[in-house]
Design a protein around this motif. Structure first.
Motif, PDB file in Angstrom:
ATOM      1  N   TYR A   1       5.405  -4.695   4.028  1.00  0.00           N
ATOM      2  CA  TYR A   1       4.487  -4.993   2.924  1.00  0.00           C
ATOM      3  C   TYR A   1       5.168  -4.629   1.617  1.00  0.00           C
ATOM      4  O   TYR A   1       5.729  -3.539   1.475  1.00  0.00           O
ATOM      5  CB  TYR A   1       3.193  -4.194   3.075  1.00  0.00           C
ATOM      6  CG  TYR A   1       2.100  -4.616   2.117  1.00  0.00           C
ATOM      7  CD1 TYR A   1       1.336  -5.748   2.363  1.00  0.00           C
ATOM      8  CD2 TYR A   1       1.829  -3.863   0.972  1.00  0.00           C
ATOM      9  CE1 TYR A   1       0.322  -6.136   1.500  1.00  0.00           C
ATOM     10  CE2 TYR A   1       0.815  -4.239   0.105  1.00  0.00           C
ATOM     11  CZ  TYR A   1       0.064  -5.381   0.369  1.00  0.00           C
ATOM     12  OH  TYR A   1      -0.947  -5.763  -0.494  1.00  0.00           O
TER      13      TYR A   1
ATOM     14  N   ALA B   1       4.509  -4.423  -2.508  1.00  0.00           N
ATOM     15  CA  ALA B   1       3.565  -4.433  -3.622  1.00  0.00           C
ATOM     16  C   ALA B   1       4.253  -5.001  -4.860  1.00  0.00           C
ATOM     17  O   ALA B   1       5.399  -4.663  -5.161  1.00  0.00           O
ATOM     18  CB  ALA B   1       3.067  -3.013  -3.896  1.00  0.00           C
TER      19      ALA B   1
ATOM     20  N   ASN C   1       0.720  -9.543  -3.883  1.00  0.00           N
ATOM     21  CA  ASN C   1       1.611  -8.810  -2.986  1.00  0.00           C
ATOM     22  C   ASN C   1       2.049  -9.682  -1.819  1.00  0.00           C
ATOM     23  O   ASN C   1       1.499 -10.766  -1.592  1.00  0.00           O
ATOM     24  CB  ASN C   1       0.915  -7.549  -2.474  1.00  0.00           C
ATOM     25  CG  ASN C   1       0.492  -6.634  -3.603  1.00  0.00           C
ATOM     26  OD1 ASN C   1       1.062  -6.676  -4.690  1.00  0.00           O
ATOM     27  ND2 ASN C   1      -0.528  -5.828  -3.369  1.00  0.00           N
TER      28      ASN C   1
ATOM     29  N   SER D   1      -0.366  -3.723  -8.408  1.00  0.00           N
ATOM     30  CA  SER D   1      -0.066  -2.783  -7.320  1.00  0.00           C
ATOM     31  C   SER D   1       1.199  -1.986  -7.579  1.00  0.00           C
ATOM     32  O   SER D   1       2.223  -2.532  -8.000  1.00  0.00           O
ATOM     33  CB  SER D   1       0.056  -3.539  -5.998  1.00  0.00           C
ATOM     34  OG  SER D   1      -1.134  -4.240  -5.712  1.00  0.00           O
TER      35      SER D   1
ATOM     36  N   ALA E   1       1.770   1.535  -1.746  1.00  0.00           N
ATOM     37  CA  ALA E   1       1.052   1.059  -0.561  1.00  0.00           C
ATOM     38  C   ALA E   1       1.427   1.926   0.630  1.00  0.00           C
ATOM     39  O   ALA E   1       2.586   2.315   0.781  1.00  0.00           O
ATOM     40  CB  ALA E   1       1.379  -0.398  -0.269  1.00  0.00           C
TER      41      ALA E   1
ATOM     42  N   LEU F   1      -4.396  -0.582   5.794  1.00  0.00           N
ATOM     43  CA  LEU F   1      -3.522  -0.622   4.615  1.00  0.00           C
ATOM     44  C   LEU F   1      -4.289  -0.164   3.385  1.00  0.00           C
ATOM     45  O   LEU F   1      -5.393  -0.662   3.108  1.00  0.00           O
ATOM     46  CB  LEU F   1      -3.000  -2.043   4.407  1.00  0.00           C
ATOM     47  CG  LEU F   1      -2.081  -2.296   3.204  1.00  0.00           C
ATOM     48  CD1 LEU F   1      -0.767  -1.529   3.343  1.00  0.00           C
ATOM     49  CD2 LEU F   1      -1.807  -3.798   3.056  1.00  0.00           C
TER      50      LEU F   1
ATOM     51  N   VAL G   1      -3.771   0.293  -0.820  1.00  0.00           N
ATOM     52  CA  VAL G   1      -2.926  -0.106  -1.939  1.00  0.00           C
ATOM     53  C   VAL G   1      -3.455   0.525  -3.217  1.00  0.00           C
ATOM     54  O   VAL G   1      -4.627   0.339  -3.576  1.00  0.00           O
ATOM     55  CB  VAL G   1      -2.887  -1.643  -2.092  1.00  0.00           C
ATOM     56  CG1 VAL G   1      -1.963  -2.037  -3.240  1.00  0.00           C
ATOM     57  CG2 VAL G   1      -2.430  -2.297  -0.800  1.00  0.00           C
TER      58      VAL G   1
ATOM     59  N   ASN H   1      -8.489  -0.483  -6.389  1.00  0.00           N
ATOM     60  CA  ASN H   1      -7.556  -0.249  -5.291  1.00  0.00           C
ATOM     61  C   ASN H   1      -7.925  -1.118  -4.098  1.00  0.00           C
ATOM     62  O   ASN H   1      -9.081  -1.487  -3.912  1.00  0.00           O
ATOM     63  CB  ASN H   1      -7.557   1.226  -4.878  1.00  0.00           C
ATOM     64  CG  ASN H   1      -6.940   2.119  -5.933  1.00  0.00           C
ATOM     65  OD1 ASN H   1      -6.270   1.653  -6.844  1.00  0.00           O
ATOM     66  ND2 ASN H   1      -7.187   3.420  -5.824  1.00  0.00           N
TER      67      ASN H   1
END
Length: 607
Positions: free
Chosen positions: A214, A216, A252, A279, A282, A295, A297, A304
């Motif tokens: 992932y 951000a 993201n 973001s 994360a 998850l 973030v 958020n």
């Protein structure tokens, strides 16, 4: 809703007024949360007459690290003010954790001079805990750009650590060749990003044995010619070009590992693109204790993102119902079970006048009543001494760890302003860092940075940071990155009779680092819980090995492991004060392969 005759609207107006007043200050002197008596100090915790037990020594030069961030001249642009981070990882598998330091070659101003040598990101090899050698050239890591963050992981399941680096511009994935060198495989793997990336985190969110990534992204920054002369009339001291509100948010990315060395970007389909969030950090974390990686973030001046894993490859956004998605300026992110109630709590650092947030997870409490399956949090920062103390701070990297091994996780964070110095707009205003000693139970946290080390009484412009036991002495150490400054390596020198256990997990058949595994350590009447790979700090990565402080307990009653494939095993009656390694043949399917690992229960101390 009203509290004691004060309306919610009035509270919000007061917060906005405080923020506006702070932004209009021409000269800001950090007060470390003391402020006006009875206003900002009423909820602080104090150590009392006894000495706080945390102690650190600045060993940066002694250990051979000579890293300076950002050799250029600031041009008052947000794309150059946000970084950079550090990442701990044992890339050569010698048992001593190494350090990667992200850097930027200079200003993003068009035509600005760039120092591609001094401004290169650096890899420091840990030589048996005695020194760090700069092996950047030998390793073949050539990143020289506008670096932001980094994270290590074994994306190809070949038993060594690969490295992903985020940037304003092109991100890079370096594949570990197993001989101390790396090669750029970004294009081949399909993890290209060329926007304004910030934090990154690896996890096997779909539990197929191939770890996913992932990334951000912050804002859609664009340099305009008019930026050279226009200074924001609302905040006359600060140009609007360092204000995130001046730019739209950027979506993201979730790169799903295809298992063949390539990735597919699936953030929108999975429901985690978070297009309205600016973001910065994360973390993958099992928030509801169901065995699936959720998850979280942290977003700047945006709600958020709280994403609950449905277990079918998609996520449900539950920010509002979870009560853990405040609209503040989220920067750094720390995840751990700070209160030893066997669920994961979340700490967020914020901008000035916003306080920090400590979202206490109520899952364990709900599981004992008629609301089993609910997921919600309570912000306990003020009640525990972590809120008001940060009113005049801008917080960044942060994480939980048990510095004195008393069985309660402490908390650290670095601070540093986004405002420019009034006497020199090329520099930002420094602020002192925080070290919070956890007094245990519900006694709260006490800030002791200046008492723990003279160097920590000196303010700096903090950004990235991460912790690790780099010398394997059973005490957790720190690496902090200063914007336009020197990296700070802090050796933990606590003198304590407390004990510890470190747990290192490995797998064959996929997800070789066992990301997402849960470990429950029972000792001295308390059960401690840790989750592999869940905390990402700010643009940074902590050590993956789980560290448990045991207090006075000299032996461990049991270690229960819940592996990522949900297999469980328990080991009993283990001695304390050592690192133990456990391995597991993961059941992900016949198409998964992996090199053989030592048998379960191998002790690094030879027992």
């Amino acid at each position: 809703m009203r509290w004691g005759g004060i309306s919610l609207a009035a509270v919000l107006l007061l917060a906005v007024a405080l923020a506006a007043a702070s932004r209009e200050q021409r000269h800001i002197v950090p007060s470390v949360g003391i402020g006006v008596e009875g206003v900002t100090s009423v909820l602080m915790r104090h150590a009392g007459q006894s000495e706080a037990p945390l102690r650190f020594e600045d060993v940066t030069e002694k250990m051979g690290i000579r890293f300076r961030h950002f050799p250029g001249v600031r041009a008052s642009l947000i794309a150059e003010d946000m970084g950079s981070g550090v990442a701990w990882g044992d890339y050569d598998a010698d048992g001593f954790i190494d350090l990667f330091c992200v850097n930027a070659v200079g200003s993003v101003e068009p035509g600005a001079a760039h120092d591609t040598e001094t401004g290169r990101s650096r890899l420091y090899r840990n030589v048996e805990g005695m020194r760090f050698d700069d092996v950047t050239d030998q390793a073949g890591i050539q990143f020289a750009g506008f670096g932001m963050g980094a994270c290590w992981a074994d994306y190809d399941n070949d038993q060594d650590l690969d490295l992903y680096v985020t940037a304003f511009g092109a991100n890079i994935l370096y594949e570990n060749q197993g001989d101390g060198t790396f090669r750029d495989v970004t294009d081949r793997c399909g993890v290209q990003e060329a926007r304004f990336s910030s934090g990154c985190a690896w996890a096997d969110y779909d539990r197929d044995g191939d770890i996913d990534l992932y990334v951000a992204d912050y804002v859609e920054f664009a340099r305009r010619e008019g930026d050279r002369v226009w200074r924001d009339p609302q905040y006359s001291e600060q140009p609007y070009t360092i204000n995130p509100s001046a730019y739209p948010p950027s979506r993201n990315s979730l790169f799903q590992n295809n298992g063949d060395g390539t990735f597919s970007e699936v953030a929108a389909e999975a429901g985690v693109a978070d297009p309205n969030g600016r973001s910065l950090s994360a973390s993958w974390v099992d928030m509801d204790n169901d065995g699936w990686q959720d998850l979280y973030v942290a977003n700047d001046i945006s709600w958020n993102g709280v994403f609950r894993n449905r277990g079918d490859g998609t996520f449900e956004e539950i920010g509002a119902s979870s009560l853990a998605a405040d609209y503040r300026s989220g920067m750094g992110l720390a995840v751990a079970d700070y209160d030893n109630d066997l669920d994961q709590d979340i700490f967020i650092t914020h901008w000035i006048a916003q306080e920090n947030a400590l979202y206490r997870n109520m899952v364990s409490d709900m599981s004992r009543g008629d609301r089993q399956g609910d997921l919600w949090f309570v912000d306990s920062a003020d009640a525990l001494g972590l809120g008001q103390i940060a009113l005049d701070m801008v917080g960044w990297a942060t994480s939980f760890c048990d510095f004195d091994n008393d069985g309660w996780r402490d908390l650290w964070m670095v601070n540093g302003h986004t405002f420019e110095r009034p006497d020199d707009h090329r520099l930002l205003i420094p602020q002192p860092p925080f070290l919070f000693w956890n007094k245990g139970e519900d006694k709260g946290f006490v800030e002791v940075a200046g008492r723990s080390c003279p160097r920590l009484a000196e303010p700096f412009v903090g950004r990235g940071g991460a912790h690790a036991d780099f010398d394997r002495d059973g005490l957790v150490d720190l690496a902090w990155q200063a914007y336009q400054g020197q990296l700070l390596l802090l050796k933990n020198t606590c003198s304590s009779s407390h004990h510890f256990l470190r747990v290192d997990l490995r797998q064959t058949g996929g997800n070789t680092l066992a990301l997402g595994a849960r470990v429950y350590v029972a000792a001295g009447g308390t059960t401690h819980m840790g989750e592999v790979g869940c905390s990402s700090s700010y643009l940074s990565q902590d050590e993956r090995t789980l560290h448990f402080g045991l207090g006075a307990a000299e032996r461990v009653e049991s270690v229960r492991i819940v592996w990522p494939d949900q297999a469980e095993e328990t080991h009993t009656d283990l001695p304390a004060d050592r690192t133990v390694t456990f391995s597991h043949p993961a059941a992900y399917g016949a198409n998964r392969t992996g090199a053989a690992l030592p048998k379960t229960g191998i002790d690094r101390d030879g027992n």
